[in-house]
Design a protein around this motif. Sequence first.
Motif, PDB file in Angstrom:
ATOM      1  N   GLY A  64       0.781  -1.229   0.000  1.00  0.00           N
ATOM      2  CA  GLY A  64       0.000   0.000   0.000  1.00  0.00           C
ATOM      3  C   GLY A  64       0.810   1.275   0.000  1.00  0.00           C
ATOM      4  O   GLY A  64       0.315   2.327  -0.441  1.00  0.00           O
ATOM      5  N   PHE A  68       2.332   0.469  -4.674  1.00  0.00           N
ATOM      6  CA  PHE A  68       1.237   1.168  -5.329  1.00  0.00           C
ATOM      7  C   PHE A  68       1.650   2.561  -5.787  1.00  0.00           C
ATOM      8  O   PHE A  68       1.444   2.946  -6.948  1.00  0.00           O
ATOM      9  N   TRP A 153      -3.434  -2.172  -4.943  1.00  0.00           N
ATOM     10  CA  TRP A 153      -4.227  -1.412  -3.978  1.00  0.00           C
ATOM     11  C   TRP A 153      -5.442  -2.211  -3.493  1.00  0.00           C
ATOM     12  O   TRP A 153      -5.815  -2.149  -2.317  1.00  0.00           O
ATOM     13  N   TYR A 156      -4.148  -4.576  -0.972  1.00  0.00           N
ATOM     14  CA  TYR A 156      -3.847  -3.826   0.256  1.00  0.00           C
ATOM     15  C   TYR A 156      -5.116  -3.550   1.051  1.00  0.00           C
ATOM     16  O   TYR A 156      -5.165  -3.749   2.272  1.00  0.00           O
ATOM     17  N   THR A 157      -6.148  -3.086   0.355  1.00  0.00           N
ATOM     18  CA  THR A 157      -7.411  -2.778   1.034  1.00  0.00           C
ATOM     19  C   THR A 157      -7.992  -4.012   1.713  1.00  0.00           C
ATOM     20  O   THR A 157      -8.456  -3.956   2.853  1.00  0.00           O
TER      21      THR A 157
END
Length: 285
Positions: A64, A68, A153, A156-157
Amino acid sequence: MLFWSGNAIAGRLVRDDIPPATLSLMRWAGALVLLLPFAWGHLVRDRAILLAAWPRVVAIGLLGVAAFNALYYLGLHYTTASNGLLLQALIPTLVLVCDRLIFGVRPGWSAVAGVAVSTIGVAVIVFRGDPALLTGFVLGRGDALILTAVVIWALYTSLLRTKPAVHPLAFLAATFAVGLTALVPFAIAELARGAQVNWTPTTIAVVGYVAVFPSLLSYLLFGAGVAALGAGRAGQTINLMPLFGALLAAALLGEALHGYHAVGMTLILAGLVVGLLGNRAVRRT
């Protein structure tokens, strides 16, 4: 999302003045320096938990913070803003996919419907309300870089649900430090190849902005949003970025707003409302 939309404009603005990895390095160095005075006490208290969970902390920081952002800034050197916005619109869908594949989370009807409606709204803005422009979309080098960043991303989320039970400032500082460390060799390699930073009042302002708003504040707010809403619904708010981006471009760059902007913005907001109403219904049940 408003601060992250400003990050996209800032990245495009200085793409010829600051190399991408160097910009990322300065961004996270500034954010960490600003954060440490507030996070240090929490880091000391939570250090045992952070060390015990270091594989998760390192993975989240690499994905993240380092990967990214470096890929995103690099992609902005080679692709148009419209293509970048369209690819970012894939994030909410990819978050639902990651949640399903990694954690077995089955999205509800409201999440799926909300993502679909918002994504249509994004497409209306990106393609200016003209379906014929779909045939002109080509996945080039920059698009591939941003597509890779988008997948990272989403992962990561989804992985934010696994973060250790520590103070949010301690977690942010740890992930910022991981990302910063990972970016150092790439920034050194850029400068060794002859890349230079063109220092002007604009580049200084951009570095200050990206260190505070899309880094320190946005990551803190997004982490809290994922904790409150879950990864799927928090990821859906990514589709607010084209809306905010159009408004910022009109306010700061003098770009005109058209009818298709209004249609797209309405669809984006409608999709978010569908998701939120569905979330309330699930809680009542």
